[in-house]
Structure formats: structure tokens, C-alpha cells
Design a protein around this motif. Structure first.
Motif, short mmCIF file in Angstrom:
data_model
loop_
_atom_site.label_atom_id
_atom_site.label_comp_id
_atom_site.label_asym_id
_atom_site.label_seq_id
_atom_site.Cartn_x
_atom_site.Cartn_y
_atom_site.Cartn_z
N ILE A 10 0.86 -1.13 0.09
CA ILE A 10 -0.17 -0.18 -0.12
C ILE A 10 0.83 1.28 -0.04
O ILE A 10 1.60 1.48 1.23
CB ILE A 10 -0.91 0.01 1.35
N GLU A 11 0.89 1.95 -1.09
CA GLU A 11 1.65 3.27 -1.15
C GLU A 11 0.69 4.29 -0.28
O GLU A 11 -0.48 4.52 -0.82
CB GLU A 11 1.96 3.97 -2.50
N PRO A 12 1.06 4.90 0.66
CA PRO A 12 0.27 5.57 1.80
C PRO A 12 -0.18 6.83 1.15
O PRO A 12 -1.08 7.45 1.90
CB PRO A 12 1.06 5.43 2.80
N GLY A 13 0.53 7.49 0.31
CA GLY A 13 0.23 8.81 0.02
C GLY A 13 -0.45 9.12 -1.65
O GLY A 13 -0.03 8.64 -2.52
N VAL A 14 -1.58 9.59 -1.35
CA VAL A 14 -2.34 9.74 -2.78
C VAL A 14 -2.56 11.10 -3.10
O VAL A 14 -3.07 12.09 -2.27
CB VAL A 14 -3.89 8.91 -2.54
N GLY A 15 -2.24 11.74 -4.08
CA GLY A 15 -2.47 13.22 -4.58
C GLY A 15 -3.71 13.37 -5.18
O GLY A 15 -4.58 12.42 -5.60
N MET A 59 -2.44 16.58 -0.81
CA MET A 59 -1.89 14.98 -0.66
C MET A 59 -2.60 14.45 0.73
O MET A 59 -2.59 15.33 1.83
CB MET A 59 -0.45 14.88 -0.41
N ILE A 60 -3.15 13.44 0.43
CA ILE A 60 -3.73 12.67 1.42
C ILE A 60 -2.83 11.54 2.02
O ILE A 60 -2.45 10.40 1.38
CB ILE A 60 -4.87 12.03 1.20
N PHE A 61 -2.18 11.46 3.01
CA PHE A 61 -1.03 10.36 3.61
C PHE A 61 -1.59 9.69 4.73
O PHE A 61 -1.82 10.38 5.60
CB PHE A 61 0.15 11.27 3.64
N CYS A 62 -1.56 8.39 4.81
CA CYS A 62 -2.04 7.71 5.76
C CYS A 62 -1.15 8.26 7.28
O CYS A 62 -0.01 8.32 7.13
CB CYS A 62 -1.47 6.27 5.64
N ALA A 63 -2.10 8.12 8.37
CA ALA A 63 -1.48 8.40 9.71
C ALA A 63 -0.74 9.97 9.79
O ALA A 63 0.41 10.02 10.42
CB ALA A 63 -0.35 7.43 10.20
N ILE A 90 22.75 20.89 -2.70
CA ILE A 90 22.06 20.49 -1.77
C ILE A 90 20.66 20.26 -2.03
O ILE A 90 19.95 21.16 -2.39
CB ILE A 90 22.05 21.56 -0.60
N ARG A 91 20.31 18.98 -2.06
CA ARG A 91 18.86 18.50 -2.36
C ARG A 91 18.00 18.03 -1.33
O ARG A 91 18.62 17.35 -0.26
CB ARG A 91 18.82 17.68 -3.61
N GLY A 92 16.84 18.52 -1.21
CA GLY A 92 15.92 17.83 -0.18
C GLY A 92 15.13 16.72 -0.66
O GLY A 92 15.03 16.45 -2.08
N VAL A 93 14.53 16.04 0.25
CA VAL A 93 13.67 14.75 -0.15
C VAL A 93 12.46 15.06 0.80
O VAL A 93 12.59 15.09 2.14
CB VAL A 93 14.55 13.40 0.23
N PHE A 94 11.29 14.74 0.11
CA PHE A 94 10.03 14.75 0.86
C PHE A 94 9.44 13.35 0.51
O PHE A 94 8.86 13.21 -0.61
CB PHE A 94 9.26 16.06 0.74
N ARG A 95 9.41 12.48 1.32
CA ARG A 95 8.90 11.30 1.37
C ARG A 95 9.52 10.60 -0.04
O ARG A 95 10.78 10.21 -0.15
CB ARG A 95 7.33 11.21 1.15
N TYR A 96 8.77 10.18 -1.20
CA TYR A 96 9.28 9.53 -2.44
C TYR A 96 8.06 9.86 -3.57
O TYR A 96 6.92 10.27 -3.27
CB TYR A 96 9.34 7.89 -2.30
N VAL A 97 8.60 9.49 -4.74
CA VAL A 97 7.67 9.68 -5.96
C VAL A 97 8.15 8.64 -6.82
O VAL A 97 9.24 8.55 -7.17
CB VAL A 97 7.65 11.09 -6.21
N ASN A 98 7.19 7.97 -7.15
CA ASN A 98 7.39 6.92 -8.56
C ASN A 98 8.34 5.93 -8.12
O ASN A 98 9.08 5.39 -8.96
CB ASN A 98 7.84 7.67 -9.77
N ALA A 99 8.51 5.61 -6.77
CA ALA A 99 9.65 4.80 -6.36
C ALA A 99 9.09 3.36 -5.90
O ALA A 99 10.03 2.32 -5.95
CB ALA A 99 10.36 5.50 -5.15
N TYR A 100 7.75 3.13 -5.54
CA TYR A 100 7.15 2.03 -5.32
C TYR A 100 7.73 0.83 -6.42
O TYR A 100 7.96 -0.21 -6.07
CB TYR A 100 5.88 1.97 -4.74
#
Length: 364
Positions: free
Chosen positions: A92-97, A115-119, A293-303
Motif C-alpha cells: 500500500i503506497e500510503p500517499g495519494v495526490g 496529498m492525503i497521506f496515511c497517519a 544540496i537537495r531535499g527529499v520529501f517522502r518519495y515519488v514513483n519509487a514503489y
């Protein structure tokens, strides 16, 4: 299937107030599936909400079901769902845009403002017997991937996204700061992507021992009494080179500074850990040496990538799971994760009997 009158759920009411209660089984819409939950891993964010009641601007203001690292079995499908059927095992990919904004349409749905993200308050998570989710954010598991590995796709996807942001590839020399769960999945990913030198640091030797088992070419035990110049020097000495890619997985000001100072000129620093809202970093040092310097917010297209890494055998994440608990033992599971009892790395909660939905036992 479990008793459909039983939807035992782990609900966080506020700081230090986690309860097990029955909740109604969700009703699905035409594009959703009802899932009989199998495995839910405990994430650091789950523990943080329990201890502090908030993460940044996300505040637990009303009871919230916890959990977002998860897998389950499809129990019911909406009438528009064509990619899944009853009985399918899924991660289950927990974040749905929202699917409509600029970010969603350009493939950067992790940045969607809706974005709706579980928990993530006020959205419920999925540490329950039953849970509903968007069908297109459920990833079908092949027979050789266990339910536990399906749940591990969530943290592994963070490692995948971080390595992609850093540009890790064949021959990369990578420094990873922090050997917690996210540091370890980043290590596994970097190795699978072809990195030839990987140094991982931590303040706990036991974590470094696990990192060595997982394929780190070098490890470095650090302590608070060492100044940053000394640590940078030790990193370069141990690696016998200056890393071109550094991935910070701690979320501290100290490690964010070290990430910049230890990275080769022209290299790339990726900050995964989230700590204080504002930190002091050696920005001029990064500018004059053109360190990105790059940031990361969760993930995208990674599952899909994470799933292929596990299904192909390129990544073996099973050693990350150190403890197993039934959902009725949720309080004990959180204590184990929170305090690191028994060398806990990833604590897995089972909403059904362990291995019920696996084609073979998890550790075989």
C-alpha cells in the motif's frame, strides 16, 4: 478472511495515549479497494506522534489510527477498479495526490498540496484489521515477495528516492550519515544501484554491525565529543577518498553540516532526515565548492522500483525486521521500537496470523 465484525484498530488520542479499539469497517467508493490488512511496520514518525503529538505543523487534534508501512489482501473492489481483484496481495503506497494539480500531472505527486497521506493528521492510518485505499496506489505483489517485504517497500522507497535524487549509479562513492532504518534502506539501494564504496556512520555499534552485514564497505563509529573537522578527516581516511554523494538520514544540524563538509567539490548532498525547522549550515562552503544540496520529501514513483529490487533479489530487506508482534500487542510493539529493545530496527505488527498470506515463510 478475518471476522468482518472485527476491525480492531490502533488509535492515537494524544501524547502517550495509544489505544486499541473497534472501528466501523470502511465503505469503499468506485475507485477504491477494501483491504484485509496483513503487516504494518512501525515508523519513526509513528513513535514521534506518540511521544510529541505532532510533527511540525501536523498536530494530532483528534483520535487518529496510526500506521502507514503496510501490506494487505484485497477483500472487496469498487466497480471501476480493473487493476486488482479479490484475493490479490498488495503493498500500500500510503500517499495519494489529487491527480489534478500541476505537481500530480507532471509526476511529482509527493509535492501535491492536497496529498492525503496515511497517519498524517487528520488522516487515519491503516493499523487496523480492515482499511480502504485508492486502487491505483496499491501495488500487486508477485508470489516470491512476502507480506513483510510488501510493508518494507514504504521505507525502501525513501531510500530509492534519496539515491535517485543524489544521482547514485555504477561506481558511486557514497557517504550515508545514520544507520537507522532509513539509513539502512538507503545503503541497500545504493549498493543495488552500483555504488562501489559505501561508508555509513552511526553512534551505535550494533547498527553498524548490521550495516556491514547488509553490504556497507566501510563503517565509522562516531561520538558526540568529536569535533566536525576530526570526523570529516576520519571519513576521508576510512574511505580513502572523498565521497561525491552524501545522504543525511539523521535529521540533525550536526549531521547536515557534516554532509556538506565531507562531500567532494562538485558533489551532491541529499538531506533525508527532518529535524528542527531552522538549522545553521556552512552554506558558503557549499557555494564556493559547488556542492549541490537537495531535499527529499517522502518519495515519488519509487514503489515500482523498490518492488522490482526486492522481487529480483537485488535487495534483501528481510534482515531489517527484528521483531514481530500481533496487533493485540501493539503497545508492546511501540515500546520495543521506541526504546530499541533487543536491538530493534524494524518492528512489524501482524493484523493476521504471521505467514498466513505468504507463499513461503518470511525467513526461509
Amino acid at each position: 478472511m478475518a471476522n468482518k465484525q472485527d476491525n480492531l484498530s490502533a488509535i492515537l488520542y494524544g501524547v502517550e495515549d495509544l489505544r486499541l479499539e473497534q472501528r466501523p469497517i470502511p465503505e469503499i467508493n468506485d475507485n477504491e479497494v477494501l483491504l484485509e490488512m496483513d503487516c504494518v511496520g512501525i515508523c519513526g514518525s509513528d513513535v514521534h506522534y506518540l511521544v510529541h503529538g505532532r510533527i511540525g505543523d501536523f498536530v494530532v487534534e483528534k483520535p487518529m489510527i496510526v500506521g502507514h508501512e503496510s501490506s494487505g489482501v484485497v477483500a472487496k473492489v469498487g466497480k471501476n477498479v480493473t487493476n486488482l481483484k479479490v484475493g490479490d496481495r498488495v503493498a500500500i503506497e500510503p500517499g495519494v495526490g489529487c491527480r489534478l494539480c500541476e505537481f500530480c500531472k507532471t509526476g511529482k505527486y509527493n509535492l501535491c498540496e492536497k496529498m492525503i497521506f496515511c497517519a498524517t493528521p487528520p488522516v487515519n492510518g491503516n493499523l487496523s484489521r480492515y482499511y480502504k485505499h485508492a486502487a491505483d496506489f496499491c501495488h500487486k505483489l508477485p508470489p516470491n515477495v512476502s507480506m513483510e517485504e510488501g510493508a518494507l517497500l514504504e521505507p525502501l522507497s525513501v531510500g530509492v528516492h534519496a539515491c535517485l535524487r543524489a544521482g547514485v549509479g555504477p561506481g558511486s562513492e557514497v557517504l550515508i550519515l545514520g544507520a537507522g532504518p532509513i539509513g539502512l534502506v538507503t545503503l541497500l539501494t545504493a549498493k543495488a544501484m552500483g555504488a562501489t564504496k559505501i561508508l555509513i556512520t552511526d553512534m551505535i555499534q550494533g547498527r553498524l554491525d548490521v550495516a556491514k552485514e547488509l553490504g556497507a564497505t566501510h563503517t565509522l563509529l562516531v561520538s558526540r565529543d568529536l569535533d566536525e573537522k576530526t570526523i570529516v578527516k576520519k571519513i576521508h581516511e576510512v574511505m580513502e577518498t572523498v565521497p561525491s554523494k552524501t545522504i543525511e538520514c539523521c535529521g540533525g544540524e550536526t549531521t547536515s553540516r557534516l554532509a556538506i563538509l565531507a562531500t567532494k567539490s562538485g558533489g551532491c548532498v541529499v538531506i533525508v532526515g527532518m529535524g528542527q525547522a531552522e538549522v545553521k549550515i556552512p552554506l558558503c562552503n557549499a557555494l564556493v565548492r559547488e556542492v549541490d544540496i537537495r531535499g527529499v520529501f517522502r518519495y515519488v514513483n519509487a514503489y515500482p522500483i523498490a518492488l522490482s529490487l526486492i522481487a529480483s533479489g537485488a535487495v534483501d530487506a528481510k534482515k531489517l525486521v527484528t521483531h514481530h508482534f500481533d496487533i493485540t500487542e501493539t503497545t508492546k510493539a511501540f515500546e520495543t521500537s521506541r526504546y530499541g529493545h533487543g536491538g530493534a530496527i524494524k518492528v512489524m505488527i501482524h493484523c493476521q496470523p504471521r505467514d498466513k498470506n505468504n507463499s513461503k515463510p518470511f525467513n526461509s
